[in-house]
Design a protein around this motif. Structure first.
Motif, PDB file in Angstrom:
ATOM      1  N   VAL A 198      58.535  32.799  -1.923  1.00  0.00           N
ATOM      2  CA  VAL A 198      57.850  33.574  -0.888  1.00  0.00           C
ATOM      3  C   VAL A 198      57.440  34.913  -1.489  1.00  0.00           C
ATOM      4  O   VAL A 198      58.269  35.653  -2.013  1.00  0.00           O
ATOM      5  CB  VAL A 198      58.770  33.790   0.336  1.00  0.00           C
ATOM      6  CG1 VAL A 198      58.053  34.623   1.401  1.00  0.00           C
ATOM      7  CG2 VAL A 198      59.205  32.453   0.910  1.00  0.00           C
ATOM      8  N   ARG A 201      55.703  38.379   3.652  1.00  0.00           N
ATOM      9  CA  ARG A 201      55.810  38.039   5.079  1.00  0.00           C
ATOM     10  C   ARG A 201      56.047  39.330   5.850  1.00  0.00           C
ATOM     11  O   ARG A 201      56.436  40.358   5.290  1.00  0.00           O
ATOM     12  CB  ARG A 201      56.931  37.036   5.366  1.00  0.00           C
ATOM     13  CG  ARG A 201      58.345  37.545   5.139  1.00  0.00           C
ATOM     14  CD  ARG A 201      59.362  36.513   5.597  1.00  0.00           C
ATOM     15  NE  ARG A 201      60.721  36.886   5.234  1.00  0.00           N
ATOM     16  CZ  ARG A 201      61.516  37.669   5.959  1.00  0.00           C
ATOM     17  NH1 ARG A 201      61.073  38.173   7.110  1.00  0.00           N
ATOM     18  NH2 ARG A 201      62.738  37.958   5.563  1.00  0.00           N
ATOM     19  N   VAL A 209      53.561  34.680   6.466  1.00  0.00           N
ATOM     20  CA  VAL A 209      54.257  34.180   5.286  1.00  0.00           C
ATOM     21  C   VAL A 209      53.243  33.720   4.238  1.00  0.00           C
ATOM     22  O   VAL A 209      52.328  32.945   4.539  1.00  0.00           O
ATOM     23  CB  VAL A 209      55.200  33.018   5.639  1.00  0.00           C
ATOM     24  CG1 VAL A 209      55.829  32.426   4.386  1.00  0.00           C
ATOM     25  CG2 VAL A 209      56.280  33.489   6.614  1.00  0.00           C
ATOM     26  N   VAL A 211      53.236  32.107   0.212  1.00  0.00           N
ATOM     27  CA  VAL A 211      54.081  31.521  -0.825  1.00  0.00           C
ATOM     28  C   VAL A 211      53.253  31.266  -2.072  1.00  0.00           C
ATOM     29  O   VAL A 211      52.025  31.214  -2.038  1.00  0.00           O
ATOM     30  CB  VAL A 211      54.727  30.202  -0.344  1.00  0.00           C
ATOM     31  CG1 VAL A 211      55.524  30.441   0.937  1.00  0.00           C
ATOM     32  CG2 VAL A 211      53.660  29.128  -0.117  1.00  0.00           C
ATOM     33  N   GLN A 240      49.162  30.327   2.509  1.00  0.00           N
ATOM     34  CA  GLN A 240      49.714  30.814   3.772  1.00  0.00           C
ATOM     35  C   GLN A 240      50.032  29.620   4.663  1.00  0.00           C
ATOM     36  O   GLN A 240      49.181  29.138   5.409  1.00  0.00           O
ATOM     37  CB  GLN A 240      48.752  31.766   4.481  1.00  0.00           C
ATOM     38  CG  GLN A 240      49.355  32.419   5.717  1.00  0.00           C
ATOM     39  CD  GLN A 240      48.432  33.442   6.354  1.00  0.00           C
ATOM     40  OE1 GLN A 240      47.224  33.379   6.204  1.00  0.00           O
ATOM     41  NE2 GLN A 240      49.016  34.400   7.080  1.00  0.00           N
ATOM     42  N   LEU A 246      56.229  24.554   6.697  1.00  0.00           N
ATOM     43  CA  LEU A 246      57.467  24.886   6.008  1.00  0.00           C
ATOM     44  C   LEU A 246      58.557  23.864   6.318  1.00  0.00           C
ATOM     45  O   LEU A 246      59.333  23.485   5.433  1.00  0.00           O
ATOM     46  CB  LEU A 246      57.944  26.279   6.420  1.00  0.00           C
ATOM     47  CG  LEU A 246      57.013  27.447   6.079  1.00  0.00           C
ATOM     48  CD1 LEU A 246      57.627  28.757   6.559  1.00  0.00           C
ATOM     49  CD2 LEU A 246      56.736  27.505   4.596  1.00  0.00           C
ATOM     50  N   ILE A 254      65.006  28.677  -0.928  1.00  0.00           N
ATOM     51  CA  ILE A 254      63.945  29.638  -0.618  1.00  0.00           C
ATOM     52  C   ILE A 254      64.262  30.922  -1.361  1.00  0.00           C
ATOM     53  O   ILE A 254      65.372  31.457  -1.252  1.00  0.00           O
ATOM     54  CB  ILE A 254      63.850  29.918   0.897  1.00  0.00           C
ATOM     55  CG1 ILE A 254      63.421  28.650   1.661  1.00  0.00           C
ATOM     56  CG2 ILE A 254      62.859  31.053   1.173  1.00  0.00           C
ATOM     57  CD1 ILE A 254      63.489  28.794   3.174  1.00  0.00           C
ATOM     58  N   GLU A 256      62.719  34.714  -1.891  1.00  0.00           N
ATOM     59  CA  GLU A 256      61.731  35.741  -1.568  1.00  0.00           C
ATOM     60  C   GLU A 256      61.684  36.759  -2.698  1.00  0.00           C
ATOM     61  O   GLU A 256      62.716  37.233  -3.162  1.00  0.00           O
ATOM     62  CB  GLU A 256      62.106  36.461  -0.267  1.00  0.00           C
ATOM     63  CG  GLU A 256      61.923  35.642   0.979  1.00  0.00           C
ATOM     64  CD  GLU A 256      62.007  36.512   2.235  1.00  0.00           C
ATOM     65  OE1 GLU A 256      61.904  37.756   2.124  1.00  0.00           O
ATOM     66  OE2 GLU A 256      62.198  35.952   3.313  1.00  0.00           O
ATOM     67  N   TRP A 275      65.035  33.710   8.799  1.00  0.00           N
ATOM     68  CA  TRP A 275      64.816  32.298   8.488  1.00  0.00           C
ATOM     69  C   TRP A 275      65.595  31.361   9.409  1.00  0.00           C
ATOM     70  O   TRP A 275      65.352  30.146   9.407  1.00  0.00           O
ATOM     71  CB  TRP A 275      65.184  32.030   7.030  1.00  0.00           C
ATOM     72  CG  TRP A 275      64.193  32.632   6.096  1.00  0.00           C
ATOM     73  CD1 TRP A 275      64.297  33.828   5.433  1.00  0.00           C
ATOM     74  CD2 TRP A 275      62.920  32.093   5.742  1.00  0.00           C
ATOM     75  NE1 TRP A 275      63.176  34.062   4.691  1.00  0.00           N
ATOM     76  CE2 TRP A 275      62.310  33.012   4.850  1.00  0.00           C
ATOM     77  CE3 TRP A 275      62.234  30.922   6.085  1.00  0.00           C
ATOM     78  CZ2 TRP A 275      61.050  32.791   4.301  1.00  0.00           C
ATOM     79  CZ3 TRP A 275      60.977  30.702   5.536  1.00  0.00           C
ATOM     80  CH2 TRP A 275      60.403  31.626   4.661  1.00  0.00           C
TER      81      TRP A 275
END
Length: 321
Positions: A198, A201, A209, A211, A240, A246, A254, A256, A275
């Motif tokens: 990620v 966001r 969000v 990615v 996006q 997701l 995940i 970030e 999340w």
């Protein structure tokens, strides 16, 4: 601090969306059109119909960079003392904080740049009009586009040559290659969890969000670090996805990536808890949601080896020395 971090995240996303490989599928345009590399005799028109490189009288001595990761490259190859102006977002290495600011991707200050009397200006590849302005003024231009790891390393060599530090450029490239190879060897044979990187966001929520997709240096770093990019089939640098997507992609991990400083523990917990809205996603269900902080994580430059190490440490903690 939170406001600055939000601006940095937006810049990362915008750069990946606007300054990545062209839609024609070419990699990063790092041939320094308009910036005649020492030893190059190719004067043909470059990618996307660009003008031939200008002739140069020698290494650039006064460099202005609108691209933070390129500024970092310049300092890494020993050209830091030749940098006379940087973008609004430059903060690494620390020496950049004392240099004049000349705007950034969306708000370059042309007059300010010209007042610094540069003989080389580094712009984003999407800043075609700005490139034309400086070229007409007789100033060499290096138009940078984000690409994969090979493009980053070629950019380091290019800039080292343009500023008169070719040997140091080769040294930096060898060092980065060695770091990446070491990470790859360390995770070889490990199971490769489905991973989502990620890159942006909205704070405290699962809105806006973005990615990493299946091209670009972040995707390649994830591969080296032993992760399987769950958006690897989408050939874009930034994607996006909706929350529904997701859930369908179902990442096991995940991660970030935040370019700013790590917030206090309570704020960090709040961000991770965002999340929980997607409790059915394996990464959320098993507690494998990781928030990493630091500008090196998203800087396409000499510190990508360190970024690969950080990703590998999250994905395969047992392999960390």
């Amino acid at each position: 601090m939170a406001a600055r971090q939000a601006k940095l995240i937006r810049l990362v996303v915008v750069v990946l969306l606007l300054c990545g490989p062209s839609s024609s599928g070419r990699g990063a345009n790092l041939s320094a059109r308009g910036a005649n590399l020492p030893g190059s005799s190719d004067q043909s028109r470059g990618p996307q119909g660009s003008a031939p490189p200008q002739r140069s009288g020698g290494p650039a001595r006064r460099v202005v960079s609108l691209v933070p990761n390129v500024t970092e490259m310049l300092f890494a190859v020993g050209a830091g003392s030749q940098v006379v102006g940087v973008s609004s977002y430059d903060d690494f290495p620390p020496e950049t904080k004392a240099l004049p600011r000349v705007g950034a991707l969306l708000d370059p200050d042309t007059e300010r740049i010209l007042s610094l009397r540069p003989d080389l200006v580094v712009v984003y590849g999407s800043q075609a009009e700005l490139e034309t302005q400086f070229t007409r003024a007789g100033i060499r231009v290096y138009p940078y586009r984000h690409g994969g790891i090979d493009s980053i390393l070629q950019a380091i060599r290019d800039l080292a040559g343009l500023t008169g530090h070719p040997a140091e450029g080769d040294r930096v490239v060898r060092q980065v290659r060695s770091q990446l190879d070491a990470v790859g060897m360390r995770v070889r044979g490990q199971a490769r969890p489905g991973t989502m990187l990620v890159i942006g966001r909205d704070a405290g929520a699962l809105r806006g969000v973005y990615v990493s997709g299946g091209i670009g240096f972040l995707h390649e770093l994830l591969d080296i670090a032993g992760g399987n990019d769950v958006f690897g089939d989408i050939k874009q640098e930034a994607v996006q996805p909706s929350n529904e997507t997701l859930i369908v992609r179902a990442p096991d991990v995940i991660i970030e990536l935040h370019p700013g400083e790590q917030p206090p523990a309570d704020a960090l917990q709040k961000e991770r808890a965002a999340w929980n809205l997607l409790a059915s996603v394996p990464a959320v269900r098993t507690g494998r949601v990781h928030l990493l902080y630091g500008g090196y994580l998203v800087a396409a430059g000499p510190r990508i080896g360190r970024a690969a190490e950080a990703l590998a440490g999250v994905l395969h903690p047992d392999t960390v020395k």
